[in-house]
Design an enzyme around this catalytic site. Structure first.
Site, mmCIF file in Angstrom:
data_model
loop_
_atom_site.group_PDB
_atom_site.id
_atom_site.type_symbol
_atom_site.label_atom_id
_atom_site.label_comp_id
_atom_site.label_asym_id
_atom_site.label_seq_id
_atom_site.Cartn_x
_atom_site.Cartn_y
_atom_site.Cartn_z
ATOM 1 N N THR A 146 21.432 17.015 94.735
ATOM 2 C CA THR A 146 22.115 17.722 95.826
ATOM 3 C C THR A 146 21.693 17.202 97.203
ATOM 4 O O THR A 146 22.554 16.711 97.955
ATOM 5 C CB THR A 146 21.928 19.248 95.701
ATOM 6 O OG1 THR A 146 22.251 19.631 94.362
ATOM 7 C CG2 THR A 146 22.802 20.007 96.683
ATOM 8 N N GLU A 175 19.436 24.022 100.180
ATOM 9 C CA GLU A 175 19.816 24.216 98.774
ATOM 10 C C GLU A 175 18.882 25.178 98.037
ATOM 11 O O GLU A 175 17.663 25.041 98.095
ATOM 12 C CB GLU A 175 19.796 22.878 98.015
ATOM 13 C CG GLU A 175 20.317 23.050 96.585
ATOM 14 C CD GLU A 175 19.929 21.929 95.634
ATOM 15 O OE1 GLU A 175 18.974 21.179 95.911
ATOM 16 O OE2 GLU A 175 20.587 21.829 94.590
ATOM 17 N N ASP A 199 27.934 24.169 93.934
ATOM 18 C CA ASP A 199 28.538 22.941 93.421
ATOM 19 C C ASP A 199 29.304 23.196 92.119
ATOM 20 O O ASP A 199 30.258 22.515 91.792
ATOM 21 C CB ASP A 199 27.476 21.849 93.226
ATOM 22 C CG ASP A 199 26.215 22.350 92.531
ATOM 23 O OD1 ASP A 199 26.137 23.548 92.166
ATOM 24 O OD2 ASP A 199 25.296 21.528 92.339
ATOM 25 N N HIS A 200 28.855 24.227 91.374
ATOM 26 C CA HIS A 200 29.469 24.596 90.094
ATOM 27 C C HIS A 200 28.739 25.833 89.589
ATOM 28 O O HIS A 200 27.699 26.214 90.135
ATOM 29 C CB HIS A 200 29.314 23.470 89.061
ATOM 30 C CG HIS A 200 27.893 23.022 88.933
ATOM 31 N ND1 HIS A 200 26.923 23.761 88.290
ATOM 32 C CD2 HIS A 200 27.254 21.933 89.435
ATOM 33 C CE1 HIS A 200 25.769 23.139 88.388
ATOM 34 N NE2 HIS A 200 25.928 22.024 89.092
ATOM 35 N N SER A 216 25.796 18.007 89.397
ATOM 36 C CA SER A 216 25.416 18.327 90.780
ATOM 37 C C SER A 216 25.547 17.123 91.706
ATOM 38 O O SER A 216 25.710 17.293 92.914
ATOM 39 C CB SER A 216 23.983 18.856 90.822
ATOM 40 O OG SER A 216 23.928 20.091 90.154
ATOM 41 N N HIS A 271 20.519 26.601 82.961
ATOM 42 C CA HIS A 271 20.257 25.629 81.886
ATOM 43 C C HIS A 271 19.260 26.204 80.869
ATOM 44 O O HIS A 271 19.345 25.914 79.676
ATOM 45 C CB HIS A 271 19.704 24.323 82.456
ATOM 46 C CG HIS A 271 20.732 23.495 83.151
ATOM 47 N ND1 HIS A 271 21.781 22.885 82.492
ATOM 48 C CD2 HIS A 271 20.896 23.161 84.459
ATOM 49 C CE1 HIS A 271 22.528 22.227 83.364
ATOM 50 N NE2 HIS A 271 22.012 22.388 84.562
HETATM 51 MG MG MG Z 1 20.845 20.604 92.977
HETATM 52 ZN ZN ZN Z 2 22.698 21.734 86.452
#
Ligand code: MG
Ligand code: ZN
Length: 354
Positions: free
Chosen positions: A137, A244, A291-292, A84, A253
């Site tokens: 972030t 965010e 971001d991903h 991130s 995760h």
């Molecule tokens: Mg983040």
């Molecule tokens: Zn992560």
């Protein structure tokens, strides 16, 4: 002043778009409308599977309203799979860097961020996150450190930046004395009802570093996003705001599907607030991206009547799949197509004329 803002929105920017064709690079001249304000919403770990699941389970997201869409490649400067920090630094500085890097390039030297450029040009700026504001972030927009774990150093980079609106957790990393000296009105807990519009705001969700999950936060993210937009829009020169949805990633995760989906639905309420602000304002570009992707989430089966999904996660880490980028408002068409994540910075910089 309202008329002046309207007038500005009518100003057109001449933009050169480069498109690859077999005979080499072709230059196309196109007129693109410029926004006065940009709201960048980042769903950390928010891939298409996460969006598909949240949209199906909730019966539809505000994200579904966007008609201008593109895809972003997310690789970092030193790894096919980004983290991130590198992902946010690509958005904030327009450069691919190494995983763990906060606002610095591959050479570990500082790069000026979109937020710093906006401040320098007299725009108002703000950062909102559902985790510590020193987390990768948000940090990548104001700090310059070679390691995302350096929370104290990251917080230390905050002072003197002139950021007008901050919200999240992370209070123990900050000096209240320094914040007060910097002209901040500090609030803790809920949405400040007695906010002084003439003062910079720092809204700590709680006194700890750790943020609660969506259910415990209530409508905090949506409400604080509305408050942030209201506060920042006092500046007739325009504003840059990053919001965010931090914990969509944490659900991935944890391979906790319900966590992922509830965080995404909560984030979508902030998207709705931004979309509605932009629709009314007419001078605001809203960009929503990630971001991903996290977890390599796969949707294997579903029940149309019960609106339930059977899923599995391929890993507990980030994946390399491209992420969507949604845009609404003046300049939105710039993000259509398939791009590197660094193009988001380039588009924002050009559109804000920084
Ligand atoms: Mg983040
Ligand atoms: Zn992560």
């Amino acid at each position: 002043m309202r008329n002046k803002r309207k007038h500005l929105s009518l100003m057109m920017a001449i933009v050169l778009l480069f498109s690859n064709c077999q005979s080499g690079a072709k230059v196309i001249s196109q007129k693109i409308e410029k926004p006065l304000n940009i709201i960048l919403l980042i769903g950390d770990g928010m891939g298409l599977a996460q969006i598909s699941a949240a949209s199906f389970i909730s019966g539809g997201l505000s994200l579904d309203l966007f008609v201008e869409l593109g895809l972003l490649r997310t690789s970092s400067g030193n790894d096919y799979i980004t983290d991130s920090a590198a992902g946010a630094t690509a958005f904030s500085t327009g450069e691919k860097t190494f995983n763990g890097a906060i606002g610095v390039g591959m050479d570990t030297l500082s790069r000026q961020s979109i937020l710093e450029l906006a401040e320098q040009n007299g725009l108002s700026t703000g950062l909102i996150s559902t985790c510590s504001v020193t987390h990768a972030t948000p940090a990548s927009f104001y700090a310059h450190q070679r390691n995302r774990e350096m929370h104290r150093e990251i917080a230390n980079d905050f002072y003197g930046k002139g950021i007008d609106f901050m919200a999240g957790t992370g209070k123990p990393y900050f000096s209240i004395e320094k914040l007060l000296a910097g002209g901040y009105q500090i609030s803790s807990g809920t949405i400040p009802s007695n906010a002084d519009a003439s003062k910079k705001q720092f809204c700590f969700f709680n006194d700890s570093i750790h943020p609660p999950k969506a259910a415990e936060r209530g409508n905090w993210l949506e409400a604080i996003t509305k408050q942030g937009m209201q506060h920042l829009s006092q500046n007739k020169k325009g504003f840059f705001l990053m919001v965010e949805g931090s914990q969509i990633d944490w659900g991935g995760h944890d391979t906790d599907f319900n966590y992922t989906v509830t965080e995404l639905i909560d984030f979508d309420k902030a998207v709705k607030a931004a979309y509605e602000f932009a629709k009314k304002d007419g001078n605001t570009l809203v960009i929503v991206t990630a971001d991903h992707e996290t977890g390599g989430l796969s949707l294997d089966a579903g029940n149309l009547k019960k609106r339930t999904i059977q899923h599995h996660y391929a890993s507990t880490h980030h994946s390399g799949i491209m992420v969507p980028v949604y845009a609404y408002g003046p300049g939105a068409s710039m993000l259509k197509g398939t791009h590197e994540n660094t193009e988001v910075f380039k588009a924002m910089k050009l559109l804000l004329g920084l």
